[in-house]
Design an enzyme around this catalytic site. Structure first.
Site, PDB file in Angstrom:
ATOM      1  N   TYR A 126      81.222  29.511  41.453  1.00 42.72           N
ATOM      2  CA  TYR A 126      82.693  30.206  41.126  1.00 42.72           C
ATOM      3  C   TYR A 126      83.286  29.790  39.667  1.00 42.72           C
ATOM      4  O   TYR A 126      84.213  30.123  39.005  1.00 42.72           O
ATOM      5  CB  TYR A 126      83.665  30.062  42.107  1.00 42.72           C
ATOM      6  N   HIS A 169      84.344  40.906  41.048  1.00 45.40           N
ATOM      7  CA  HIS A 169      83.694  39.698  41.812  1.00 45.40           C
ATOM      8  C   HIS A 169      83.174  38.804  40.886  1.00 45.40           C
ATOM      9  O   HIS A 169      82.452  39.378  39.829  1.00 45.40           O
ATOM     10  CB  HIS A 169      82.508  40.123  42.962  1.00 45.40           C
TER      11      HIS A 169
END
Length: 152
Positions: free
Chosen positions: A28, A105
Site C-alpha cells: 500500500y 483500489h
C-alpha cells in the site's frame, strides 16, 4: 449539478484505509491517508471541484454518510476496502445515488487472492481504477471531472 459549475464529489475511504502508510507498506506504500487527501484537495482545486471526504471502518457509517449526502453529490470516488468483496448493502447505497461512481483500489485486486478478485461495486461504477497506487485517486478525480463535463 448541485454545486453549480463546480462539481461536488464525495470521497469515501473504507475500512483500514486510515492506516495507510503503516499497513503493509510493500503493498500500500508509505503515504498516509492525510497526505492522500491533501493531494486530492489540491487536484480538486485545480479542477474546480469541491470534495467532501469521509473514512470509516464501519459499513453502516459509510452507508449513512452516502445517504445523508445523496442530494449534495454530483459524483463519488470510493475505495471500499474489504467491503468491496462482501457488502451488498454498500452496493445498494451507492446504486441509489444515481451519480457517476469511480471505484479505486491502491493494489491490483485482480492479481491478489481469489476472494479479492470479486467486486460487488464494479458493475454499477462508471470507472474502476486498480493497481495504480495512491495515484489512482487523482486519476479518478480527472476521470470524474471529464465524465461530468461531458454530461452537461
Amino acid at each position: 449539478m448541485p454545486g453549480g459549475t463546480n462539481p461536488q464529489i464525495l470521497v469515501v475511504h473504507g475500512p483500514n484505509l486510515n492506516l495507510l502508510g503503516f499497513r503493509d507498506p510493500s503493498l500500500y506504500g508509505t503515504k498516509s491517508l492525510e497526505k492522500v487527501n491533501e493531494e486530492m484537495e489540491k487536484r480538486a482545486g485545480d479542477l474546480q471541484m469541491i470534495l467532501k471526504v469521509f473514512q470509516s471502518n464501519h459499513e453502516g457509517a459509510i452507508i449513512d454518510f452516502l445517504q445523508e449526502n445523496r442530494s449534495w453529490a454530483d459524483g463519488v470516488i470510493i475505495n471500499p476496502g474489504g467491503l468491496t468483496h462482501s457488502s451488498v448493502s454498500l452496493r445498494d447505497a451507492l446504486n441509489m445515488l444515481r451519480v457517476p461512481i469511480i471505484e479505486v483500489h491502491i493494489t491490483n485486486i485482480h492479481a491478489r487472492e481469489d476472494f479479492r478478485r470479486t467486486s460487488l461495486i464494479v458493475d454499477i461504477a462508471q470507472g474502476h481504477i486498480a493497481g495504480m497506487g495512491t495515484r489512482g485517486y487523482l486519476l479518478a478525480l480527472d476521470g470524474l471531472k471529464n465524465m461530468l463535463v461531458e454530461s452537461i
